[in-house]
Design a protein around this motif. Sequence first.
Motif, PDB file in Angstrom:
ATOM      1  N   ASP A 271       6.880 -47.624  -9.536  1.00  0.00           N
ATOM      2  CA  ASP A 271       7.357 -46.408 -10.222  1.00  0.00           C
ATOM      3  C   ASP A 271       7.486 -45.249  -9.233  1.00  0.00           C
ATOM      4  OD1 ASP A 271       7.435 -47.666 -12.696  1.00  0.00           O
ATOM      5  OD2 ASP A 271       5.396 -47.077 -13.227  1.00  0.00           O
ATOM      6  N   LEU A 272       6.504 -45.149  -8.346  1.00  0.00           N
ATOM      7  CA  LEU A 272       6.551 -44.091  -7.322  1.00  0.00           C
ATOM      8  C   LEU A 272       7.762 -44.298  -6.418  1.00  0.00           C
ATOM      9  CD1 LEU A 272       3.071 -43.524  -5.599  1.00  0.00           C
ATOM     10  CD2 LEU A 272       4.442 -41.874  -6.880  1.00  0.00           C
ATOM     11  N   THR A 273       7.956 -45.537  -5.977  1.00  0.00           N
ATOM     12  CA  THR A 273       9.112 -45.840  -5.129  1.00  0.00           C
ATOM     13  C   THR A 273      10.403 -45.474  -5.855  1.00  0.00           C
ATOM     14  OG1 THR A 273       7.932 -47.643  -4.028  1.00  0.00           O
ATOM     15  CG2 THR A 273      10.333 -47.684  -3.866  1.00  0.00           C
ATOM     16  N   THR A 274      10.476 -45.833  -7.138  1.00  0.00           N
ATOM     17  CA  THR A 274      11.679 -45.522  -7.919  1.00  0.00           C
ATOM     18  C   THR A 274      11.969 -44.032  -7.887  1.00  0.00           C
ATOM     19  OG1 THR A 274      11.179 -47.331  -9.419  1.00  0.00           O
ATOM     20  CG2 THR A 274      12.756 -45.698 -10.193  1.00  0.00           C
ATOM     21  N   ILE A 275      10.943 -43.243  -8.160  1.00  0.00           N
ATOM     22  CA  ILE A 275      11.163 -41.793  -8.250  1.00  0.00           C
ATOM     23  C   ILE A 275      11.548 -41.225  -6.886  1.00  0.00           C
ATOM     24  CG2 ILE A 275       9.987 -39.595  -8.664  1.00  0.00           C
ATOM     25  CD1 ILE A 275       8.470 -41.022 -10.935  1.00  0.00           C
ATOM     26  N   GLU A 276      10.808 -41.613  -5.855  1.00  0.00           N
ATOM     27  CA  GLU A 276      11.100 -41.070  -4.516  1.00  0.00           C
ATOM     28  C   GLU A 276      12.498 -41.520  -4.053  1.00  0.00           C
ATOM     29  OE1 GLU A 276       9.289 -38.955  -2.585  1.00  0.00           O
ATOM     30  OE2 GLU A 276       7.895 -38.728  -4.263  1.00  0.00           O
ATOM     31  N   THR A 542       0.414 -41.548 -15.731  1.00  0.00           N
ATOM     32  CA  THR A 542      -0.291 -41.771 -14.454  1.00  0.00           C
ATOM     33  C   THR A 542       0.501 -41.193 -13.290  1.00  0.00           C
ATOM     34  OG1 THR A 542      -0.619 -43.926 -15.455  1.00  0.00           O
ATOM     35  CG2 THR A 542      -1.640 -43.554 -13.337  1.00  0.00           C
ATOM     36  N   ILE A 543       1.813 -41.380 -13.349  1.00  0.00           N
ATOM     37  CA  ILE A 543       2.675 -40.837 -12.301  1.00  0.00           C
ATOM     38  C   ILE A 543       2.577 -39.305 -12.325  1.00  0.00           C
ATOM     39  CG2 ILE A 543       5.125 -40.442 -11.750  1.00  0.00           C
ATOM     40  CD1 ILE A 543       4.333 -43.102 -10.728  1.00  0.00           C
ATOM     41  N   LYS A 544       2.634 -38.733 -13.521  1.00  0.00           N
ATOM     42  CA  LYS A 544       2.536 -37.272 -13.637  1.00  0.00           C
ATOM     43  C   LYS A 544       1.229 -36.797 -13.017  1.00  0.00           C
ATOM     44  CE  LYS A 544       5.470 -36.816 -17.679  1.00  0.00           C
ATOM     45  NZ  LYS A 544       5.380 -37.169 -19.091  1.00  0.00           N
ATOM     46  N   LEU A 545       0.163 -37.516 -13.332  1.00  0.00           N
ATOM     47  CA  LEU A 545      -1.158 -37.148 -12.818  1.00  0.00           C
ATOM     48  C   LEU A 545      -1.200 -37.174 -11.285  1.00  0.00           C
ATOM     49  CD1 LEU A 545      -4.434 -38.054 -14.347  1.00  0.00           C
ATOM     50  CD2 LEU A 545      -4.112 -39.075 -12.111  1.00  0.00           C
ATOM     51  N   LEU A 546      -0.604 -38.190 -10.694  1.00  0.00           N
ATOM     52  CA  LEU A 546      -0.651 -38.297  -9.229  1.00  0.00           C
ATOM     53  C   LEU A 546       0.161 -37.167  -8.581  1.00  0.00           C
ATOM     54  CD1 LEU A 546      -2.008 -40.305  -7.244  1.00  0.00           C
ATOM     55  CD2 LEU A 546       0.258 -41.252  -6.864  1.00  0.00           C
ATOM     56  N   TYR A 547       1.292 -36.816  -9.170  1.00  0.00           N
ATOM     57  CA  TYR A 547       2.064 -35.690  -8.620  1.00  0.00           C
ATOM     58  C   TYR A 547       1.289 -34.383  -8.809  1.00  0.00           C
ATOM     59  CZ  TYR A 547       6.198 -38.351  -7.315  1.00  0.00           C
ATOM     60  OH  TYR A 547       7.054 -39.207  -6.688  1.00  0.00           O
ATOM     61  N   GLU A 548       0.662 -34.224  -9.956  1.00  0.00           N
ATOM     62  CA  GLU A 548      -0.100 -32.981 -10.197  1.00  0.00           C
ATOM     63  C   GLU A 548      -1.264 -32.866  -9.223  1.00  0.00           C
ATOM     64  OE1 GLU A 548       0.624 -32.828 -14.905  1.00  0.00           O
ATOM     65  OE2 GLU A 548      -1.493 -32.864 -14.285  1.00  0.00           O
ATOM     66  N   ARG A 549      -2.002 -33.963  -9.094  1.00  0.00           N
ATOM     67  CA  ARG A 549      -3.242 -33.882  -8.313  1.00  0.00           C
ATOM     68  C   ARG A 549      -3.020 -33.948  -6.813  1.00  0.00           C
ATOM     69  NH1 ARG A 549      -7.770 -37.558 -10.561  1.00  0.00           N
ATOM     70  NH2 ARG A 549      -7.806 -36.988 -12.757  1.00  0.00           N
ATOM     71  N   TRP A 550      -1.900 -34.544  -6.399  1.00  0.00           N
ATOM     72  CA  TRP A 550      -1.797 -34.830  -4.971  1.00  0.00           C
ATOM     73  C   TRP A 550      -0.429 -34.533  -4.377  1.00  0.00           C
ATOM     74  CZ3 TRP A 550      -1.004 -40.187  -2.431  1.00  0.00           C
ATOM     75  CH2 TRP A 550      -1.270 -40.115  -1.063  1.00  0.00           C
ATOM     76  N   LEU A 551       0.608 -35.100  -4.951  1.00  0.00           N
ATOM     77  CA  LEU A 551       1.894 -35.116  -4.253  1.00  0.00           C
ATOM     78  C   LEU A 551       2.773 -33.896  -4.521  1.00  0.00           C
ATOM     79  CD1 LEU A 551       2.636 -38.855  -5.060  1.00  0.00           C
ATOM     80  CD2 LEU A 551       2.096 -37.972  -2.787  1.00  0.00           C
ATOM     81  N   LYS A 552       2.395 -33.090  -5.505  1.00  0.00           N
ATOM     82  CA  LYS A 552       3.195 -31.918  -5.932  1.00  0.00           C
ATOM     83  C   LYS A 552       4.500 -32.367  -6.614  1.00  0.00           C
ATOM     84  CE  LYS A 552       0.490 -28.946  -3.555  1.00  0.00           C
ATOM     85  NZ  LYS A 552      -0.792 -29.665  -3.725  1.00  0.00           N
ATOM     86  N   GLU A 553       5.528 -32.669  -5.835  1.00  0.00           N
ATOM     87  CA  GLU A 553       6.785 -33.093  -6.474  1.00  0.00           C
ATOM     88  C   GLU A 553       7.470 -34.154  -5.617  1.00  0.00           C
ATOM     89  OE1 GLU A 553       9.673 -29.631  -4.816  1.00  0.00           O
ATOM     90  OE2 GLU A 553       8.385 -29.182  -6.543  1.00  0.00           O
ATOM     91  N   PRO A 554       8.449 -34.869  -6.216  1.00  0.00           N
ATOM     92  CA  PRO A 554       9.127 -35.918  -5.453  1.00  0.00           C
ATOM     93  C   PRO A 554       9.760 -35.359  -4.182  1.00  0.00           C
ATOM     94  CG  PRO A 554       9.740 -36.045  -7.771  1.00  0.00           C
ATOM     95  CD  PRO A 554       8.931 -34.808  -7.616  1.00  0.00           C
ATOM     96  N   ASN A 555       9.695 -36.121  -3.119  1.00  0.00           N
ATOM     97  CA  ASN A 555      10.253 -35.740  -1.807  1.00  0.00           C
ATOM     98  C   ASN A 555       9.601 -34.483  -1.221  1.00  0.00           C
ATOM     99  OD1 ASN A 555      13.752 -36.858  -2.143  1.00  0.00           O
ATOM    100  ND2 ASN A 555      11.876 -37.939  -2.448  1.00  0.00           N
ATOM    101  N   SER A 556       8.420 -34.108  -1.725  1.00  0.00           N
ATOM    102  CA  SER A 556       7.698 -32.953  -1.158  1.00  0.00           C
ATOM    103  C   SER A 556       7.218 -33.303   0.247  1.00  0.00           C
ATOM    104  CB  SER A 556       6.482 -32.619  -2.020  1.00  0.00           C
ATOM    105  OG  SER A 556       5.513 -33.658  -1.870  1.00  0.00           O
ATOM    106  N   GLU A 557       6.661 -32.304   0.915  1.00  0.00           N
ATOM    107  CA  GLU A 557       6.168 -32.568   2.276  1.00  0.00           C
ATOM    108  C   GLU A 557       5.076 -33.648   2.277  1.00  0.00           C
ATOM    109  OE1 GLU A 557       4.452 -29.476   5.204  1.00  0.00           O
ATOM    110  OE2 GLU A 557       6.272 -28.621   4.310  1.00  0.00           O
ATOM    111  N   ILE A 558       4.174 -33.542   1.306  1.00  0.00           N
ATOM    112  CA  ILE A 558       3.091 -34.553   1.242  1.00  0.00           C
ATOM    113  C   ILE A 558       3.678 -35.924   0.937  1.00  0.00           C
ATOM    114  CG2 ILE A 558       0.926 -35.207   0.116  1.00  0.00           C
ATOM    115  CD1 ILE A 558       0.565 -32.329  -0.673  1.00  0.00           C
ATOM    116  N   ALA A 559       4.629 -35.952  -0.001  1.00  0.00           N
ATOM    117  CA  ALA A 559       5.258 -37.240  -0.338  1.00  0.00           C
ATOM    118  C   ALA A 559       5.959 -37.822   0.889  1.00  0.00           C
ATOM    119  CB  ALA A 559       6.242 -37.066  -1.492  1.00  0.00           C
ATOM    120  N   GLU A 560       6.660 -36.983   1.617  1.00  0.00           N
ATOM    121  CA  GLU A 560       7.348 -37.457   2.830  1.00  0.00           C
ATOM    122  C   GLU A 560       6.337 -38.065   3.794  1.00  0.00           C
ATOM    123  OE1 GLU A 560      10.556 -37.721   3.682  1.00  0.00           O
ATOM    124  OE2 GLU A 560      11.265 -36.833   1.814  1.00  0.00           O
ATOM    125  N   ARG A 561       5.205 -37.393   3.944  1.00  0.00           N
ATOM    126  CA  ARG A 561       4.226 -37.847   4.925  1.00  0.00           C
ATOM    127  C   ARG A 561       3.561 -39.174   4.520  1.00  0.00           C
ATOM    128  NH1 ARG A 561      -1.295 -34.894   6.077  1.00  0.00           N
ATOM    129  NH2 ARG A 561      -2.244 -36.532   7.326  1.00  0.00           N
TER     130      ARG A 561
END
Length: 569
Positions: A271-276, A542-561
């Motif tokens: 699901d994460l891969t799909t969104i990113e 669960t996906i919403k939770l992971l973005y809220e707690r950690w990744l912020k938003e799709p393709n964000s700097e943290i997600a990129e890293r």
Amino acid sequence: KRAVIIDGQEVPLNGEKNILEVAKKANIDIPTFCYHSDLSVYGACRMCIVEVEGRGILPACSTPPEPGMIIHTNSSRILKARKMNIEFYLANHERDCTTCEKNLNCRLQEMASRMGIREVRFGERTEKVPRDVSSFSLVRNPNRCILCGDCVRTCQEIEGIGVYDFSHRGSRATVEPAFGKSLAEVECVYCGQCAIRCPTAALVVKSEVDAAWEAILDPDKFVVAQIAPAVRVAIGEAFGLPPGEITTGKIVTALKKIGFDRVYDTSFSADLTTIEEAEEFIKRLQKNERLPQFTSCCPSWVLFAERNYPFYLEHLSTARSPQQMFGSVIKNFVAKQEGIAPERTVSVSIMPCTSKKFEARRPEFKNQKYADVDIVLTAQETIQLIRSANIDFNELEPQPFDVPLGAGTGAGVLFGVTGGVTEAVLRYAYERLTGEELKKVEFEQVRGLGAVRVAEVEFGTRKVKVAIVHGLANAQRLIQEIRAGKRYYDFVEVMNCPGGCIGGGGMPLGYPDYPEVLRKRAQGLYHADRLSPVRKPQDSPTIKLLYERWLKEPNSEIAERFLHTRFSS
Ligand code: HC1
Ligand code: SF4
């Protein structure tokens, strides 16, 4: 009347290509080593001989049926010839069955047992050739090769690579990569398609079962498993269940009994891969650049592209594969949440795929201290792990995945079948681009097992053209046409294995009717999607939770890293 008589049974003809296919219709299982319905006919193993009245002894694989033929598959001449044939094979083959990787899974062993061979009247080969253990995914043992040529044709016809060929003559005849090189030195993409068709243990999956046991039994280690979409519809096959039967809950219970500390679902990181990947695609569509976007979750395809299509590398999605995303989540998020150092955390992935062993070891997925994925067990190895733990698989009570990262959506599960990544991306991109709710989540156009499927989907004013291809030989043909400007697509999904991951090189062997096994496994995954309470990645709490707690938003700097990568030629 268009029919043949086979072992006294009348069988109507209906376009069957050869006598083997007619026999199958009458539930007669004629033995063969070298016939595969998805490969060219080689006709070398001589196991499928039958006696046709008035015509003599003929190979069933290369003889077309003719109306009125009277065929015997077990006449006394045939039985004698077949027995002698097996003895010839055994004379030239190591016979240490009890310690062989293919013990109880070997077609030569099965045939010897079926024919009741108790002695071999010919000499035994004593000369031994060293094994090739250079590959990340496979071990090649020439001493167990019976020269059926299945690997030669598989790599040539399905992958379009051609790693192996016959070499030497007479008793020294063998099959090997060109110039006697090792598998690590040639163009092999680690897909294991050759191994899954090898009837003996000449090509087997490189086992990491011992490493898994060691980690599990070490009290200092925190061992986390992720289970790939495709394995849930195949592991049951080893325990007598039909292909396609969904055994997710039993696999979780088995792994917990064995001692895994946490068990998660790779569908969640799919699901994460799909969104990113979909967000990346939307950006490219809007700017009209780097199209087509190619998927990049199949490591054999990625390696092949790096070697052969340097001009397309920036077209590959930079989103990591679900395996690597989950590896990163385990080491960088789960370990912290659990208060355990990533160095003490062992991340194990349970995969249908032999190439995932290679992907996990790519240098970009490791820092100095640890890798994101430490151990990759194929479905075959997982079955071995379960059996060695004395577990009665069929009697297990199913259990859910661990929370909070356990739950994947139906879209994530679909990653395991060809077309599934595309369907998942479409489910997400449609709502993002149109702002409307997608009422019917199924995209039937992208489903099926045809070599290439194409579809046009309307996203408001924009029509998006997608193509799905599986098998690298098919992919090479498609890409040639795209390069030549004969076809245009915005999005192309490429999977190395026929059927996608359900046909992975580390899956149970699917003997005797592999195409049927693939169809049933695909149906199993579509069924699992229908049963899922959530079917679109964007609806997953669960996906919403992971973005809220950690990744912020799709393709964000943290997600990129943590969730993206780069490719190099
Ligand atoms: Fe696959 Fe994938 S689907 S690649 O086929 O993108 O191996 O099942 O786990 O990573 O999710 C394999 C399967 C698998 C990844 C996912
Ligand atoms: Fe060919 Fe795949 Fe086998 Fe390598 S693993 S030799 S690429 S079929």
